[in-house]
Scaffold this motif. Sequence first.
Motif, PDB file in Angstrom:
ATOM      1  N   LEU A 184      -4.927   7.057  -2.091  1.00 32.19           N
ATOM      2  CA  LEU A 184      -4.671   5.644  -2.606  1.00 32.19           C
ATOM      3  C   LEU A 184      -4.509   4.621  -1.615  1.00 32.19           C
ATOM      4  O   LEU A 184      -4.979   3.519  -1.885  1.00 32.19           O
ATOM      5  CB  LEU A 184      -3.328   6.080  -3.383  1.00 32.19           C
ATOM      6  CG  LEU A 184      -3.252   6.814  -4.877  1.00 32.19           C
ATOM      7  CD1 LEU A 184      -1.958   7.247  -5.158  1.00 32.19           C
ATOM      8  CD2 LEU A 184      -4.157   6.073  -5.880  1.00 32.19           C
ATOM      9  N   HIS A 190       0.711  -1.189   0.185  1.00 30.62           N
ATOM     10  CA  HIS A 190      -0.086  -0.337  -0.035  1.00 30.62           C
ATOM     11  C   HIS A 190       0.979   1.170  -0.073  1.00 30.62           C
ATOM     12  O   HIS A 190       0.489   2.274  -0.722  1.00 30.62           O
ATOM     13  CB  HIS A 190      -0.969  -0.109   1.205  1.00 30.62           C
ATOM     14  CG  HIS A 190      -2.187  -1.005   1.128  1.00 30.62           C
ATOM     15  ND1 HIS A 190      -2.978  -0.972  -0.067  1.00 30.62           N
ATOM     16  CD2 HIS A 190      -2.401  -1.867   1.707  1.00 30.62           C
ATOM     17  CE1 HIS A 190      -3.641  -1.893   0.077  1.00 30.62           C
ATOM     18  NE2 HIS A 190      -3.363  -2.537   1.368  1.00 30.62           N
ATOM     19  N   VAL A 196      -0.898  -2.093 -12.104  1.00 30.74           N
ATOM     20  CA  VAL A 196       0.151  -1.247 -12.099  1.00 30.74           C
ATOM     21  C   VAL A 196       1.286  -1.722 -12.958  1.00 30.74           C
ATOM     22  O   VAL A 196       1.839  -0.936 -13.862  1.00 30.74           O
ATOM     23  CB  VAL A 196       0.513  -0.590 -10.756  1.00 30.74           C
ATOM     24  CG1 VAL A 196       1.797   0.045 -10.760  1.00 30.74           C
ATOM     25  CG2 VAL A 196      -0.441  -0.006 -10.318  1.00 30.74           C
ATOM     26  N   ASP A 210      -8.026   3.668  -0.692  1.00 30.10           N
ATOM     27  CA  ASP A 210      -8.656   2.811  -1.885  1.00 30.10           C
ATOM     28  C   ASP A 210      -8.232   1.496  -2.056  1.00 30.10           C
ATOM     29  O   ASP A 210      -8.634   0.928  -2.812  1.00 30.10           O
ATOM     30  CB  ASP A 210      -8.571   3.728  -3.048  1.00 30.10           C
ATOM     31  CG  ASP A 210      -9.187   5.041  -3.071  1.00 30.10           C
ATOM     32  OD1 ASP A 210     -10.109   5.274  -2.216  1.00 30.10           O
ATOM     33  OD2 ASP A 210      -9.095   5.827  -4.046  1.00 30.10           O
ATOM     34  N   ILE A 264       3.030   1.602  -3.440  1.00 31.93           N
ATOM     35  CA  ILE A 264       2.130   1.838  -4.706  1.00 31.93           C
ATOM     36  C   ILE A 264       1.787   3.377  -4.488  1.00 31.93           C
ATOM     37  O   ILE A 264       1.781   4.070  -5.495  1.00 31.93           O
ATOM     38  CB  ILE A 264       1.079   0.836  -4.744  1.00 31.93           C
ATOM     39  CG1 ILE A 264       1.814  -0.588  -5.098  1.00 31.93           C
ATOM     40  CG2 ILE A 264       0.184   1.558  -6.001  1.00 31.93           C
ATOM     41  CD1 ILE A 264       2.397  -0.483  -6.579  1.00 31.93           C
ATOM     42  N   ALA A 265       1.157   3.780  -3.447  1.00 29.47           N
ATOM     43  CA  ALA A 265       0.634   5.112  -2.993  1.00 29.47           C
ATOM     44  C   ALA A 265       1.670   6.290  -3.176  1.00 29.47           C
ATOM     45  O   ALA A 265       1.422   7.207  -3.714  1.00 29.47           O
ATOM     46  CB  ALA A 265      -0.054   5.369  -1.747  1.00 29.47           C
ATOM     47  N   CYS A 316      -4.712   0.512  -2.882  1.00 28.84           N
ATOM     48  CA  CYS A 316      -3.951   0.714  -3.948  1.00 28.84           C
ATOM     49  C   CYS A 316      -3.025  -0.672  -4.024  1.00 28.84           C
ATOM     50  O   CYS A 316      -2.465  -0.846  -5.070  1.00 28.84           O
ATOM     51  CB  CYS A 316      -3.199   1.932  -4.051  1.00 28.84           C
ATOM     52  SG  CYS A 316      -1.822   2.243  -2.813  1.00 28.84           S
ATOM     53  N   ASN A 330      -4.833  -4.668  -8.039  1.00 26.98           N
ATOM     54  CA  ASN A 330      -4.317  -3.346  -8.384  1.00 26.98           C
ATOM     55  C   ASN A 330      -2.736  -3.217  -8.721  1.00 26.98           C
ATOM     56  O   ASN A 330      -2.313  -2.425  -9.659  1.00 26.98           O
ATOM     57  CB  ASN A 330      -4.487  -2.228  -7.278  1.00 26.98           C
ATOM     58  CG  ASN A 330      -4.170  -0.863  -7.916  1.00 26.98           C
ATOM     59  OD1 ASN A 330      -4.918  -0.527  -8.847  1.00 26.98           O
ATOM     60  ND2 ASN A 330      -3.274  -0.121  -7.426  1.00 26.98           N
ATOM     61  N   GLU A 373       2.865   6.390  -7.326  1.00 27.53           N
ATOM     62  CA  GLU A 373       1.494   6.915  -8.037  1.00 27.53           C
ATOM     63  C   GLU A 373       1.522   8.472  -7.774  1.00 27.53           C
ATOM     64  O   GLU A 373       1.304   9.349  -8.728  1.00 27.53           O
ATOM     65  CB  GLU A 373       0.277   6.074  -7.696  1.00 27.53           C
ATOM     66  CG  GLU A 373       0.250   4.864  -7.923  1.00 27.53           C
ATOM     67  CD  GLU A 373       0.177   4.687  -9.593  1.00 27.53           C
ATOM     68  OE1 GLU A 373      -0.727   5.036 -10.279  1.00 27.53           O
ATOM     69  OE2 GLU A 373       1.085   3.964 -10.269  1.00 27.53           O
ATOM     70  N   ASN A 384       7.770  -2.258  -8.334  1.00 30.15           N
ATOM     71  CA  ASN A 384       6.458  -2.422  -8.515  1.00 30.15           C
ATOM     72  C   ASN A 384       6.451  -3.951  -8.777  1.00 30.15           C
ATOM     73  O   ASN A 384       5.674  -4.912  -8.628  1.00 30.15           O
ATOM     74  CB  ASN A 384       5.507  -1.529  -9.263  1.00 30.15           C
ATOM     75  CG  ASN A 384       5.216  -0.184  -8.651  1.00 30.15           C
ATOM     76  OD1 ASN A 384       5.591  -0.082  -7.434  1.00 30.15           O
ATOM     77  ND2 ASN A 384       4.985   0.639  -9.655  1.00 30.15           N
TER      78      ASN A 384
END
Length: 183
Positions: free
Chosen positions: A155, A49, A169, A158, A52-53, A160, A165, A56, A89
């Motif tokens: 994010l 989390h 990505v 949500d 990625i957050a 992410c 997800n 992004e 990622n």
Amino acid sequence: MTSGIDLGRPTSGDVLDLITDDHRHFERLLAQLRDSTSDRDAVRQAFAHVLIAHGEAEEELVYPVLRRRATDVGEHEIEHGHEEHAEGNEALLKVLELKGTDTDAFQDAVEKLSNLIAHHIAEEELTIISPARESVGERVRRELGEKWAARRNQLVDDGCGSLENVRRVVAAAEREGLLDDDE
């Protein structure tokens, strides 16, 4: 979602400080991920989390501003940052897809992820963040910090870092040509 592991919830500040604070948070989570006595499944989800957050929000909000305003940060550094986010990622996806957390395969995947993240942190702090401190004004950095923190937190909220997800990505990065085909 993450069994009470601190994901960090910045709300304001100099965006460059917030980013480096997140980098230190990554390092702590990766240390926990390597620790066989920790709840590795919860830690890998928390790390997903946050990673990625962070990336992004950075690519959406920070990199475009630095591209325009940071005279000492070139297009090459920004593009390289995108590529390293994609590589991290992709390595994260491999960690998330493993069923168990007490296997050699898990340890190997975590080691690769840790090495990629450590490399990216060092390079980004040296070639992007440090020069941006000199060429981007404090007011802009603070305004950007508030926007970046809000986006990062949204994010996370949500979800992410979910497996689905992260797959999305990584697939987008592959389509954009950010990942080597030989990996």
